[in-house]
Design an enzyme around this catalytic site. Structure first.
Site, short mmCIF file in Angstrom:
data_model
loop_
_atom_site.label_atom_id
_atom_site.label_comp_id
_atom_site.label_asym_id
_atom_site.label_seq_id
_atom_site.Cartn_x
_atom_site.Cartn_y
_atom_site.Cartn_z
N ASP A 1 0.82 -1.22 0.00
CA ASP A 1 0.00 0.00 0.00
C ASP A 1 0.85 1.27 0.00
O ASP A 1 0.32 2.36 0.12
CB ASP A 1 -1.00 0.00 1.16
CG ASP A 1 -0.34 0.17 2.53
OD1 ASP A 1 0.90 0.24 2.60
OD2 ASP A 1 -1.08 0.21 3.53
N ASP A 2 2.16 1.12 -0.15
CA ASP A 2 3.06 2.27 -0.14
C ASP A 2 3.47 2.71 -1.54
O ASP A 2 4.28 3.63 -1.67
CB ASP A 2 4.32 1.96 0.68
CG ASP A 2 4.03 1.77 2.15
OD1 ASP A 2 3.21 2.54 2.69
OD2 ASP A 2 4.59 0.84 2.76
N ASN B 1 5.24 -3.54 4.30
CA ASN B 1 4.79 -2.19 4.60
C ASN B 1 5.87 -1.41 5.35
O ASN B 1 6.66 -1.98 6.10
CB ASN B 1 3.53 -2.25 5.47
CG ASN B 1 2.86 -0.91 5.61
OD1 ASN B 1 2.43 -0.31 4.63
ND2 ASN B 1 2.76 -0.42 6.84
N SER C 1 -1.49 4.23 2.20
CA SER C 1 -1.50 3.71 3.57
C SER C 1 -2.83 4.03 4.26
O SER C 1 -3.41 5.09 4.07
CB SER C 1 -0.35 4.32 4.37
OG SER C 1 0.89 3.86 3.90
N SER D 1 4.63 -6.67 7.25
CA SER D 1 4.82 -5.29 7.70
C SER D 1 6.10 -5.19 8.51
O SER D 1 6.33 -6.00 9.42
CB SER D 1 3.63 -4.82 8.53
OG SER D 1 2.42 -4.91 7.78
#
Length: 334
Positions: free
Chosen positions: A33-34, A136, A65, A168
């Site tokens: 999501d970055d 992440n 994010s 993450s």
């Protein structure tokens, strides 16, 4: 089923040396999501390819994010295919001159679905064997998983019957390549362990079941793998709304770190962050553990220095004991 899978992982990870090559090369869709232009996703892609896997990267074009399961409906969305030769794609508009009503962000859910439904079908002629979402830039732990774009992409893959792993890492991986590489190596090892311990003819993971992996700040000195529960503890972070963002030490520290990672000296970074947030209202971060001090909750374990692995699925059903107590109070309803 969860217990059986944890035993397999424990046998392979908690006592084994690093596995350098997979038992079987897999077709993997990699997202996060970055955005596709991050150190973490690029290093993990390279590590998976080196281990022998076939990887399609399909991620948002811009940072997404905290978008959870967000989607853009009823709008066409741009897909950047300029790196198709490298099997890398990004989803979402990037031209901010486009009118708001026409601008379509490519969320993590949309990006991973492009990878599954379009790119994988075009390149492999079938769905991927595995989806990996991450790493992440920052841990996703406890209740904060509900807001995570990393987890949102993982959950939509699980809903399609595809094994999926959310990864993450600590914020330092955004600018520390050595830490990022150690995280990537850990992911490759987990994937290899899952494959090598797969029951004959069985799935990589049970149906609708995934993993939430979090890595600690210092991967050079981590305490090993720990099989954990998601729990409620988000690693000491809680959300709050502030009427002066510059007074939030956690948020300001994060901003200063990001600015310094971009080459700004500390004094200038602090002044810049202060000026940007002074008297501004918005969502910020506080310190808290959600009342969850359980050592086996992933938020506590990753802070202690472990690489945590929690088994996840998309089911928000409460535990049966809690259901029974609640249902007893609702028996008067007709």
């Amino acid at each position: 089923m969860k217990l059986a899978m944890e035993k397999l992982l424990a046998a392979g990870l908690l006592s084994a040396s690093v596995i350098s090559a997979p038992v079987m090369a897999m077709n993997i869709v990699l997202t996060n999501d970055d955005s596709w232009d991050t150190q973490n996703i690029q290093i993990l892609k390279a590590a998976l390819v080196t281990a022998g896997h076939h990887v399609i990267m399909s991620a948002p074009c811009t940072g997404q994010s905290g978008k959870g399961g967000a989607m853009t409906f009823l709008k066409p969305v741009s897909v950047d295919e300029t790196k198709a030769a490298q099997q890398e794609f990004c989803v979402g508009d990037t031209d901010t001159r486009v009118a708001f009503e026409d601008y379509a962000e490519g969320t993590p859910v949309m990006a991973v679905l492009y990878g599954i439904d379009v790119a994988a079908q075009t390149i492999w002629g079938k769905a991927p064997d595995l989806v990996i979402s991450g790493p992440n830039e920052g841990n996703n732990l406890g209740f904060m998983n509900n807001n995570s774009g990393t987890l949102g992409a993982t959950m939509i893959a699980l809903s399609r019957g595809i094994p999926a792993i959310a990864v993450s890492a600590h914020e330092n991986t955004a600018h520390d390549a050595a830490q990022s590489e150690l995280v990537a190596n850990a992911v490759v090892e987990v994937v290899a362990t899952l494959e090598s311990s797969r029951p004959a003819g069985g799935p990589l993971l049970p149906a609708y079941t995934g993993l939430n992996i979090n890595t600690p700040e210092d991967m050079s000195n981590h305490l090993g793998y720990k099989l954990t529960d998601v729990g409620w503890n988000s690693g000491g972070i809680e959300l709050k709304f502030s009427d002066d963002l510059s007074s939030d030490a956690v948020l300001m520290g994060y901003m200063v770190q990001k600015l310094m990672a971009g080459g700004m000296d500390q004094v200038t970074a602090q002044a810049t962050a202060q000026a940007a947030m002074q008297d501004k209202q918005g969502l910020s971060f506080g310190m808290g553990d959600a009342g969850d001090a359980n050592a086996n909750s992933e938020g506590n374990a990753v802070k202690a220095g472990y690489i945590t692995i929690s088994t996840i699925d998309g089911n928000v059903q409460a535990a049966r004991a809690k259901v029974s107590l609640t249902e007893q109070r609702l028996l008067g309803l007709n």
